[in-house]
Design a protein around this motif. Structure first.
Motif, PDB file in Angstrom:
ATOM      1  N   VAL A 134      79.483  79.960 -11.395  1.00  0.00           N
ATOM      2  CA  VAL A 134      79.745  80.963 -10.370  1.00  0.00           C
ATOM      3  C   VAL A 134      81.244  81.072 -10.090  1.00  0.00           C
ATOM      4  O   VAL A 134      81.752  82.159  -9.776  1.00  0.00           O
ATOM      5  N   THR A 135      81.979  79.985 -10.239  1.00  0.00           N
ATOM      6  CA  THR A 135      83.432  80.045 -10.053  1.00  0.00           C
ATOM      7  C   THR A 135      84.077  80.856 -11.170  1.00  0.00           C
ATOM      8  O   THR A 135      84.978  81.668 -10.923  1.00  0.00           O
ATOM      9  N   SER A 136      83.611  80.674 -12.396  1.00  0.00           N
ATOM     10  CA  SER A 136      84.170  81.403 -13.536  1.00  0.00           C
ATOM     11  C   SER A 136      83.770  82.877 -13.537  1.00  0.00           C
ATOM     12  O   SER A 136      84.571  83.755 -13.858  1.00  0.00           O
ATOM     13  N   TYR A 137      82.520  83.161 -13.185  1.00  0.00           N
ATOM     14  CA  TYR A 137      82.017  84.530 -13.252  1.00  0.00           C
ATOM     15  C   TYR A 137      82.473  85.378 -12.071  1.00  0.00           C
ATOM     16  O   TYR A 137      82.455  86.595 -12.131  1.00  0.00           O
ATOM     17  N   GLY A 138      82.847  84.732 -10.987  1.00  0.00           N
ATOM     18  CA  GLY A 138      83.311  85.463  -9.806  1.00  0.00           C
ATOM     19  C   GLY A 138      82.478  85.158  -8.591  1.00  0.00           C
ATOM     20  O   GLY A 138      81.304  85.532  -8.522  1.00  0.00           O
ATOM     21  N   TYR A 139      83.067  84.456  -7.608  1.00  0.00           N
ATOM     22  CA  TYR A 139      82.288  84.012  -6.450  1.00  0.00           C
ATOM     23  C   TYR A 139      82.316  85.011  -5.299  1.00  0.00           C
ATOM     24  O   TYR A 139      81.808  84.728  -4.204  1.00  0.00           O
ATOM     25  N   GLY A 140      82.845  86.206  -5.535  1.00  0.00           N
ATOM     26  CA  GLY A 140      82.765  87.264  -4.534  1.00  0.00           C
ATOM     27  C   GLY A 140      83.300  86.857  -3.176  1.00  0.00           C
ATOM     28  O   GLY A 140      84.416  86.359  -3.056  1.00  0.00           O
ATOM     29  N   ARG A 141      82.459  87.016  -2.146  1.00  0.00           N
ATOM     30  CA  ARG A 141      82.862  86.690  -0.772  1.00  0.00           C
ATOM     31  C   ARG A 141      82.359  85.323  -0.323  1.00  0.00           C
ATOM     32  O   ARG A 141      82.474  84.977   0.857  1.00  0.00           O
ATOM     33  N   LEU A 142      81.789  84.554  -1.228  1.00  0.00           N
ATOM     34  CA  LEU A 142      81.152  83.298  -0.837  1.00  0.00           C
ATOM     35  C   LEU A 142      82.078  82.368  -0.061  1.00  0.00           C
ATOM     36  O   LEU A 142      81.647  81.693   0.871  1.00  0.00           O
ATOM     37  N   LEU A 143      83.337  82.307  -0.451  1.00  0.00           N
ATOM     38  CA  LEU A 143      84.264  81.366   0.182  1.00  0.00           C
ATOM     39  C   LEU A 143      85.155  82.022   1.231  1.00  0.00           C
ATOM     40  O   LEU A 143      86.122  81.404   1.694  1.00  0.00           O
ATOM     41  N   ASP A 144      84.835  83.248   1.620  1.00  0.00           N
ATOM     42  CA  ASP A 144      85.628  83.918   2.657  1.00  0.00           C
ATOM     43  C   ASP A 144      85.526  83.155   3.980  1.00  0.00           C
ATOM     44  O   ASP A 144      84.481  82.585   4.309  1.00  0.00           O
ATOM     45  N   TRP A 145      86.628  83.144   4.710  1.00  0.00           N
ATOM     46  CA  TRP A 145      86.630  82.583   6.053  1.00  0.00           C
ATOM     47  C   TRP A 145      87.708  83.264   6.874  1.00  0.00           C
ATOM     48  O   TRP A 145      88.467  84.093   6.358  1.00  0.00           O
ATOM     49  N   ASP A 146      87.773  82.945   8.173  1.00  0.00           N
ATOM     50  CA  ASP A 146      88.686  83.641   9.078  1.00  0.00           C
ATOM     51  C   ASP A 146      89.883  82.793   9.433  1.00  0.00           C
ATOM     52  O   ASP A 146      90.363  82.822  10.568  1.00  0.00           O
ATOM     53  N   ARG A 147      90.382  82.033   8.476  1.00  0.00           N
ATOM     54  CA  ARG A 147      91.553  81.203   8.727  1.00  0.00           C
ATOM     55  C   ARG A 147      92.590  81.461   7.641  1.00  0.00           C
ATOM     56  O   ARG A 147      92.249  81.948   6.556  1.00  0.00           O
ATOM     57  N   PRO A 148      93.866  81.156   7.909  1.00  0.00           N
ATOM     58  CA  PRO A 148      94.896  81.379   6.888  1.00  0.00           C
ATOM     59  C   PRO A 148      94.646  80.517   5.652  1.00  0.00           C
ATOM     60  O   PRO A 148      94.194  79.369   5.760  1.00  0.00           O
ATOM     61  N   LEU A 169      92.703  75.279  -6.995  1.00  0.00           N
ATOM     62  CA  LEU A 169      92.853  76.121  -5.821  1.00  0.00           C
ATOM     63  C   LEU A 169      94.314  76.556  -5.729  1.00  0.00           C
ATOM     64  O   LEU A 169      95.210  75.723  -5.593  1.00  0.00           O
ATOM     65  N   THR A 170      94.554  77.876  -5.837  1.00  0.00           N
ATOM     66  CA  THR A 170      95.915  78.405  -5.800  1.00  0.00           C
ATOM     67  C   THR A 170      95.990  79.518  -4.769  1.00  0.00           C
ATOM     68  O   THR A 170      95.395  80.589  -4.951  1.00  0.00           O
ATOM     69  N   ASP A 171      96.693  79.257  -3.683  1.00  0.00           N
ATOM     70  CA  ASP A 171      96.849  80.257  -2.617  1.00  0.00           C
ATOM     71  C   ASP A 171      95.508  80.837  -2.176  1.00  0.00           C
ATOM     72  O   ASP A 171      95.375  82.040  -1.933  1.00  0.00           O
ATOM     73  N   GLY A 172      94.485  79.977  -2.098  1.00  0.00           N
ATOM     74  CA  GLY A 172      93.182  80.408  -1.619  1.00  0.00           C
ATOM     75  C   GLY A 172      92.227  80.866  -2.693  1.00  0.00           C
ATOM     76  O   GLY A 172      91.050  81.098  -2.412  1.00  0.00           O
ATOM     77  N   LEU A 173      92.684  81.009  -3.936  1.00  0.00           N
ATOM     78  CA  LEU A 173      91.832  81.455  -5.036  1.00  0.00           C
ATOM     79  C   LEU A 173      91.422  80.251  -5.878  1.00  0.00           C
ATOM     80  O   LEU A 173      92.263  79.432  -6.256  1.00  0.00           O
ATOM     81  N   VAL A 174      90.118  80.157  -6.201  1.00  0.00           N
ATOM     82  CA  VAL A 174      89.600  79.027  -6.972  1.00  0.00           C
ATOM     83  C   VAL A 174      89.286  79.485  -8.395  1.00  0.00           C
ATOM     84  O   VAL A 174      88.618  80.511  -8.601  1.00  0.00           O
TER      85      VAL A 174
END
Length: 285
Positions: free
Chosen positions: A184-198, A220-225
């Motif tokens: 799922v990380t390779s194929y695209g995790y969409g909004r799964l890891l979205d959160w409301d913090r910097p 993990l690079t600038d919020g992208l996995v």
């Protein structure tokens, strides 16, 4: 263009056999435990089984190449918007719209859903992308691997309600990490890891190794996995027992207990970065 990893093809028959076996064990366990016993702080054995059936039925639908809606229509409205932090709401909607709690009926539903999953996916490319929660995509083999883990985790919950024996093979547990989580990380995790913090700025690379998986790094690079091949400049190296790692990721075993048992070992040039990594790369617990 998305390129299917050879691991999905190599382990396709393994995943299929493991799912059939896990489903049968879960169904047999369900018939041996009082349905009103508490499996977790919030769910009875019957509730837990209903939760698993809501997943197995949804997956049978997702794997049908002809498409079609989910067996619980109310889930259609929340499927694409679900994140790791709102999975509890998704589960609440599923249970509120699925009334069956008879253990024998639920056991047969698990068996039937898994048989259907195996039937409709028999000629499917194991790397075929399947739309999943939060706009993510998962290889077909990863859908099976995810259900195996659900059966293992919730089978343990049910067994612990009456101190029944429940053993999980490390090789089977490893399928969750190698086939689903990396998938799922390779194929695209969409909004799964979205959160409301910097988002944390910078790069954290964690290399994962076990006796049952090929070495892999999650970065993990600038919020992208992303998933990468292990390199010399990884920050953290983590050796894990797959059973323990899964229990830790889903809040059944604390990270301290996992470390003290020696079943999760952490080292590397900057091991103190692991907590920051795990805050972002998180699973429901």
């Amino acid at each position: 263009m998305l390129v299917s990893s050879p691991v999905y093809t190599d382990k396709w028959s393994t995943v299929r056999r493991a799912l059939a076996a896990a489903g049968e064990r879960f169904a047999e366990l369900l018939l041996s435990v009082p349905p009103q016993a508490m499996a977790t702080a919030d769910w009875t054995v019957a509730d837990t089984a209903a939760h698993v059936v809501s997943i197995s039925g949804s997956y049978a639908s997702m794997l049908r190449t002809s498409g079609g809606g989910l067996p619980i229509p109310a889930l259609e409205d929340v499927l694409k918007e679900t994140t790791v932090d709102t999975v509890a709401h998704f589960n609440e909607v599923a249970l509120a719209n699925f009334d069956e709690r008879d253990p024998r009926t639920l056991a047969e539903r698990v068996r039937g859903d898994i048989a259907e999953m195996l039937r409709v996916s028999e000629d499917l490319d194991p790397g075929h992308p399947i739309d999943w929660l939060g706009g993510s995509r998962v290889p077909a083999a990863g859908v099976l691997a995810h259900l195996i883990n659900e059966l293992q985790i919730h089978g343990r919950d049910i067994a612990r309600a009456t101190d029944a024996r429940w053993r999980v093979s490390p090789a089977d547990a490893a399928l969750f990490f190698e086939i689903f989580l990396l998938g799922v990380t390779s194929y695209g995790y969409g909004r799964l890891l979205d959160w409301d913090r910097p988002e944390r700025k910078g790069r954290i690379a964690v290399e994962f190794r076990s006796s049952h998986t090929a070495p892999a790094a999650m970065v993990l690079t600038d919020g992208l996995v992303t998933v990468e091949k292990p390199a010399e400049n990884v920050d953290v190296k983590l050796f894990f027992d797959p059973v323990t790692l899964n229990l830790m990721l889903f809040g059944r075993v604390s990270s301290l207990r996992a470390a003290l048992s020696g079943r999760v070992v952490v080292w590397g040039r900057r091991p103190w970065l692991l907590p920051a990594f795990m805050k972002k790369v998180r699973l429901p617990s």
